[in-house]
Design a protein around this motif. Structure first.
Motif, PDB file in Angstrom:
ATOM      1  N   LEU A 165     -18.245  35.912  -2.403  1.00 35.09           N
ATOM      2  CA  LEU A 165     -19.706  36.032  -2.438  1.00 35.09           C
ATOM      3  C   LEU A 165     -20.212  36.294  -1.027  1.00 35.09           C
ATOM      4  O   LEU A 165     -19.781  35.614  -0.083  1.00 35.09           O
ATOM      5  N   VAL A 166     -21.070  37.290  -0.886  1.00 34.21           N
ATOM      6  CA  VAL A 166     -21.770  37.529   0.387  1.00 34.21           C
ATOM      7  C   VAL A 166     -23.261  37.386   0.081  1.00 34.21           C
ATOM      8  O   VAL A 166     -23.760  38.026  -0.846  1.00 34.21           O
ATOM      9  N   HIS A 174     -23.885  35.066   4.980  1.00 33.06           N
ATOM     10  CA  HIS A 174     -22.720  34.172   4.958  1.00 33.06           C
ATOM     11  C   HIS A 174     -21.817  34.549   3.785  1.00 33.06           C
ATOM     12  O   HIS A 174     -22.288  35.109   2.783  1.00 33.06           O
ATOM     13  N   ALA A 175     -20.540  34.251   3.905  1.00 35.35           N
ATOM     14  CA  ALA A 175     -19.588  34.578   2.831  1.00 35.35           C
ATOM     15  C   ALA A 175     -18.905  33.305   2.334  1.00 35.35           C
ATOM     16  O   ALA A 175     -18.635  32.376   3.111  1.00 35.35           O
ATOM     17  N   PHE A 176     -18.653  33.300   1.007  1.00 33.55           N
ATOM     18  CA  PHE A 176     -18.002  32.164   0.352  1.00 33.55           C
ATOM     19  C   PHE A 176     -16.902  32.727  -0.531  1.00 33.55           C
ATOM     20  O   PHE A 176     -17.135  33.671  -1.294  1.00 33.55           O
ATOM     21  N   THR A 177     -15.719  32.136  -0.441  1.00 34.40           N
ATOM     22  CA  THR A 177     -14.592  32.617  -1.239  1.00 34.40           C
ATOM     23  C   THR A 177     -14.280  31.621  -2.339  1.00 34.40           C
ATOM     24  O   THR A 177     -14.270  30.405  -2.103  1.00 34.40           O
ATOM     25  N   ILE A 192     -22.475  36.619   9.503  1.00 37.49           N
ATOM     26  CA  ILE A 192     -21.767  37.919   9.568  1.00 37.49           C
ATOM     27  C   ILE A 192     -22.632  38.934  10.337  1.00 37.49           C
ATOM     28  O   ILE A 192     -23.837  39.039  10.090  1.00 37.49           O
ATOM     29  N   THR A 193     -22.025  39.658  11.274  1.00 40.45           N
ATOM     30  CA  THR A 193     -22.750  40.748  11.953  1.00 40.45           C
ATOM     31  C   THR A 193     -21.909  42.022  11.858  1.00 40.45           C
ATOM     32  O   THR A 193     -20.686  41.997  12.069  1.00 40.45           O
ATOM     33  N   MET A 251     -17.520  43.648   6.870  1.00 40.34           N
ATOM     34  CA  MET A 251     -16.409  42.977   7.563  1.00 40.34           C
ATOM     35  C   MET A 251     -15.992  43.688   8.847  1.00 40.34           C
ATOM     36  O   MET A 251     -15.627  43.047   9.833  1.00 40.34           O
ATOM     37  N   ARG A 252     -16.053  45.072   8.874  1.00 41.46           N
ATOM     38  CA  ARG A 252     -15.541  45.749  10.074  1.00 41.46           C
ATOM     39  C   ARG A 252     -16.405  46.910  10.552  1.00 41.46           C
ATOM     40  O   ARG A 252     -15.996  47.677  11.426  1.00 41.46           O
TER      41      ARG A 252
END
Ligand code: P6P
Length: 330
Positions: A165-166, A174-177, A192-193, A251-252
């Protein structure tokens, strides 16, 4: 021990009805994830005879996911009405009152054409404030027609090697797995940036001959690489699953483009504003990126229809600014 989603929402003083709605959406995504993972074992693969409002053939899992979200989210006390890529009309849940509440919009299973070939897909959701009504009344379509900048929360769940989840509530991303052993959503990224610069773009290059000059010029210069005017080589990705392509960018870095093209000139593009472009654009802007529709910021786009489409160019801020300049000088 990493924070879980419920604790994160409580720690960040999320309004309780909003927190409850987000947890309900995400817990439903846990169930969707389990169905996605079962694939052909679950007899939920393949297409139905039906088409959605977009004229797209519906996959069984599109409709199953949509119905799961409708059923489970209806119990969330602050929810007034829902809208979905899979439904022509809005889905009222309870009357608008002077207390307000929330409107939930979603694409229950974006990229669903990838289901049958085992490629990552996802659920995208957007939460708007419900107008306050002096006298109780059912929500109307017009209540949904708010600009993207009005969103109080947005997120996606990507069903990939991990189920992640983002999420943003307007104060960072924020991210949650999903922990498959416990069913808990554990925070795996905070704040996250998106890197402002990139050498990676995502577009369906088979449409090149249909694009506007600014987009065609941008891609042709990328293809020229270090021999061209920008003097650097680029890489290209196209998963044909917006959630997966956007997650890579979160992410990148990178840019994602699904621009207007001449095949259907009266349409602004393929992707839908209210439950694809707007939630993704809020996430990208909150992560320091930018989201452009060929004229201005996607989040400022005028809203005239629940299922309107829009040209989407989003991701690393400096690269999107470069694309904007190409449009301004075209
Ligand atoms: P194309 C999936 O159907 C979707 O809506 C997005 O997830 C994805 O980015 C795009 O369409 C892919 O479109 O034309 O490359 O198949």
């Amino acid at each position: 021990m990493p924070t879980n989603l419920r604790d994160h929402l409580a720690t960040n003083d999320a309004e309780p009805a909003l927190a409850d709605l987000i947890v309900t959406v995400v817990d439903t995504c846990s169930e969707i994830s389990a169905l996605v993972r079962r694939g052909a074992l679950g007899e939920i693969m393949g297409a139905l005879e039906s088409e959605n409002v977009q004229g797209e053939v519906q996959k069984k899992l599109d409709v199953i996911s949509n119905d799961m979200l409708l059923q489970r989210c209806a119990a969330s006390a602050g929810l007034v009405a829902m809208a979905s890529e899979e439904m022509d009309d809005i889905h009222p849940v309870r009357d608008l009152t002077p207390k307000g509440g929330y409107l939930l919009l979603f694409d229950p299973l974006d990229g669903s054409s990838n289901i049958d070939v085992n490629v990552s897909i996802g659920t995208i959701f957007s939460i708007l404030p419900a107008p306050m009504a002096d006298a109780p009344r059912p929500a109307a379509l017009a209540d949904f027609l708010q600009k993207g900048r009005a969103q109080v929360a947005a997120g996606y769940v990507v069903y990939g090697p991990q189920t992640t989840l983002v999420l943003t509530l307007g104060d960072g991303v924020h991210a949650f797995t999903l922990d498959p052993d416990t069913g808990d959503w554990l925070q795996t990224s905070a704040g996250i940036t998106i890197p402002p610069e990139t050498k990676e773009y995502a577009i369906n290059a088979s449409n090149l001959r249909h694009w506007a000059p600014a987009v065609r010029g941008y891609v042709e210069v990328c293809l020229a690489g270090e021999t061209g005017p920008r003097g650097k080589n680029f890489n290209m990705r196209w998963i044909a699953s917006m959630v997966a392509d956007v997650h890579r960018i979160m992410m990148r870095g990178g840019v994602f483009l699904y621009p207007w093209d001449a095949r259907e000139p009266e349409r602004a593009g393929k992707l839908r504003l209210m439950y694809e472009a707007n939630p993704m654009s809020l996430l990208v802007e909150q992560a320091g990126g930018a989201a452009f529709d060929g004229h201005g910021a996607i989040l400022d786009a005028e809203v005239t229809d629940l299922h309107q489409r829009i040209s989407v160019m989003l991701g690393s801020r400096a690269e999107v600014a470069h694309i904007e300049r190409l449009h301004q000088s075209a």
